[in-house]
Design an enzyme around this catalytic site. Structure first.
Site, PDB file in Angstrom:
ATOM      1  CG  ASP A   1       4.697  36.802 -29.928  1.00 44.77           C
ATOM      2  OD1 ASP A   1       3.685  37.099 -29.244  1.00 44.77           O
ATOM      3  OD2 ASP A   1       5.778  36.481 -29.413  1.00 44.77           O
TER       4      ASP A   1
ATOM      5  N   GLY B   1      13.496  36.212 -21.687  1.00 44.64           N
ATOM      6  CA  GLY B   1      12.123  35.849 -21.998  1.00 44.64           C
ATOM      7  C   GLY B   1      11.974  34.350 -22.085  1.00 44.64           C
TER       8      GLY B   1
END
Length: 496
Positions: A303, A187
């Site tokens: 998040d 990521g």
């Protein structure tokens, strides 16, 4: 009482034909009579009796008149009232001054206690602040240290971080020198590798990329924060490694990777029947409730998304990646930031547009997750052939038309209970309502999901119902198609 000016006579009874003896007997026989006196001093006859307060009563140095006052027998036994007996005056002083003194003393003690309590609270806050500043200082020293002085900080770091440090060489051996065959995902932060420690324990090693958008502050935030959190629906951080330019986090290994690897994959989603999906929804809700209400701090994740929910061997969910999390004080309800971080499609309207975040920001993200789990579709990138609705808009339209069950993922259609699915869709829509104050708290969400007897309100229109262009369906900073583990997206919004 000798030498007295007789009281005011508005509450008195006067009979000038009665003798003083008859007056005394009459007053004694009437419980309302508080005192009597002779009516006429010259003739020695007449009766004046008082049946209320003795007002304007005072003693003359010379002259005056005898006043007979009804008192308790104990006062009579101690000598009664007379011009030579000061006990009645002492009694009056006692009845007035002593209670006043007690009240004043109580007030002084109360305010002293309050001041001491406030000082103790301030002292504890100062001690916490000193500890946190000391913790940050030691962390920064370790963060900037090279391989040679790494061990000199290890003992102090362990004591302050409540988290063990682990050698780079140990992790290199565990991951076969970070072999690509052990790579679990990638990521914005870097890569995650599966590793096996010397004792046979499997771990996930999150290796921060040198070019990562998630810098030292986010890394430090996660180390200092998640090490203090303990909940079955939060991923456990086992250790960290800081040597030279290398910064790594060691987590418990999740056999089934992240939620997005399962629900958005046609093959993998077949393994998630409705019962497992409901368990995942409830587990995420309980993990968020712990962060918002039951942990040592009030924490806003900021998040929450499918790739930041990991699944263990039994498909139990665990919230991960606290690099963007923020701690709220006990009296804080919302905050504002100029740096908006997160992932498009999961961010609440007030956060994405104005930088305002609160526990209701996480509630919005949770609502998006619920609708994704039920439908098996991503909120971003979801298009109907006849419209430009995203998943929220599509779910809202079906709900208004009474066709909410059409949202169900075909992969679990045979295993679901319709009333449970409808309840989850309704809760999800409540969580993504446009106005933050209209969204429920996570404690209410857990209650609605756990009890069929709890009444649920009708949802209002969600925020971000429409997608304007296909370009916006891309991730805010990562356009990879593969599933990710602990994926973090950093978003910078300039124009407002």
């Amino acid at each position: 009482m000798s030498g007295m000016k007789l009281p005011e006579t508005s509450t008195s009874f006067v009979n000038m034909s009665m003798s003083v003896e008859d007056c005394e007997e009459k007053c004694r026989s009437n419980c309302s009579c508080v005192g009597y006196a002779l009516g006429d001093l010259k003739s020695g006859v007449g009766c004046v009796m008082w049946f209320g307060d003795l007002v304007d009563l005072r003693q003359y140095a010379e002259g005056g008149q005898d006043l007979f006052v009804r008192v308790s027998s104990s006062i009579l036994e101690n000598g009664g009232y007379s011009s030579h007996n000061k006990k009645p005056i002492a009694l009056i002083v006692t009845l007035i001054v002593v209670p006043t003194f007690v009240v004043l003393l109580g007030c002084c003690l109360f305010f002293t206690w309050k001041k001491k309590l406030k000082n103790n609270r301030n002292r504890r806050a100062e001690e916490r602040g000193k500890k946190e500043r000391s913790q940050d200082l030691i962390f920064d020293k370790v963060l900037s240290s090279g391989p040679r002085d790494h061990h000199s900080h290890e003992q102090n770091s362990n004591e302050d971080f409540e988290l063990p440090l682990i050698d780079l060489s140990t992790l290199a051996i565990a991951t076969s020198n970070f072999n690509q065959g052990n790579k679990l995902g990638q990521g914005g932060f870097g890569s995650v590798f599966k590793g096996t420690l010397a004792d046979g324990k499997e771990v996930a090693v999150k290796r921060l990329s040198k070019n990562s958008g998630q810098g030292g502050e986010e890394f430090k935030n996660e180390v200092l924060l998640i090490a203090k959190l303990q909940h079955r629906n939060l991923v456990r951080l086992l250790a960290c490694c800081i040597e030279g330019d290398e910064k790594m986090l060691v987590y418990e290994y999740m056999q089934n990777k992240s939620l997005d690897c399962v629900i958005f994959n046609k093959v993998n989603s077949l393994s998630l029947d409705w019962r497992k999906r409901l368990n995942i929804i409830v587990g995420i809700a309980r993990g968020l409730l712990y962060l918002h209400q039951d942990s040592r701090f009030r924490i806003i994740h900021r998040d929450l998304k499918a790739s930041n929910v990991l699944l263990d061997g039994e498909m139990n969910p665990k919230i991960s990646d606290f690099g963007m999390a923020r701690i709220f004080g006990g009296d804080e309800t919302e905050a504002n930031t100029k740096r908006v971080v997160g992932t498009y499609g999961y961010m609440s309207p007030e956060y994405a547009m104005d930088g305002i975040f609160s526990i209701k920001s996480d509630v919005f993200s949770f609502g998006v997750l619920v609708l994704e789990i039920v439908s098996g579709k991503k909120n971003r990138g979801f298009y109907q052939s006849s419209s430009e609705h995203n998943l929220l808009g599509h779910a809202w339209r079906l709900w208004k038309e009474g066709k909410a069950l059409e949202l169900i993922d075909p992969a679990m259609a045979d295993s679901c209970l319709e009333y449970e699915v409808l309840r989850c869709i309704q809760v999800g829509l409540l969580c993504v309502q446009e106005r933050a104050e209209e969204r429920p708290t996570m404690s209410t969400v857990v209650l609605m999901l756990s009890s069929e007897s709890v009444a649920i309100a009708q949802p209002k229109q969600p925020g971000f119902c429409l997608v304007s262009t296909p370009f916006e369906t891309e991730s805010s900073s990562s356009k990879q198609d593969s599933c990710t583990v602990n994926h973090v997206t950093v978003t910078m919004l300039d124009a407002r």
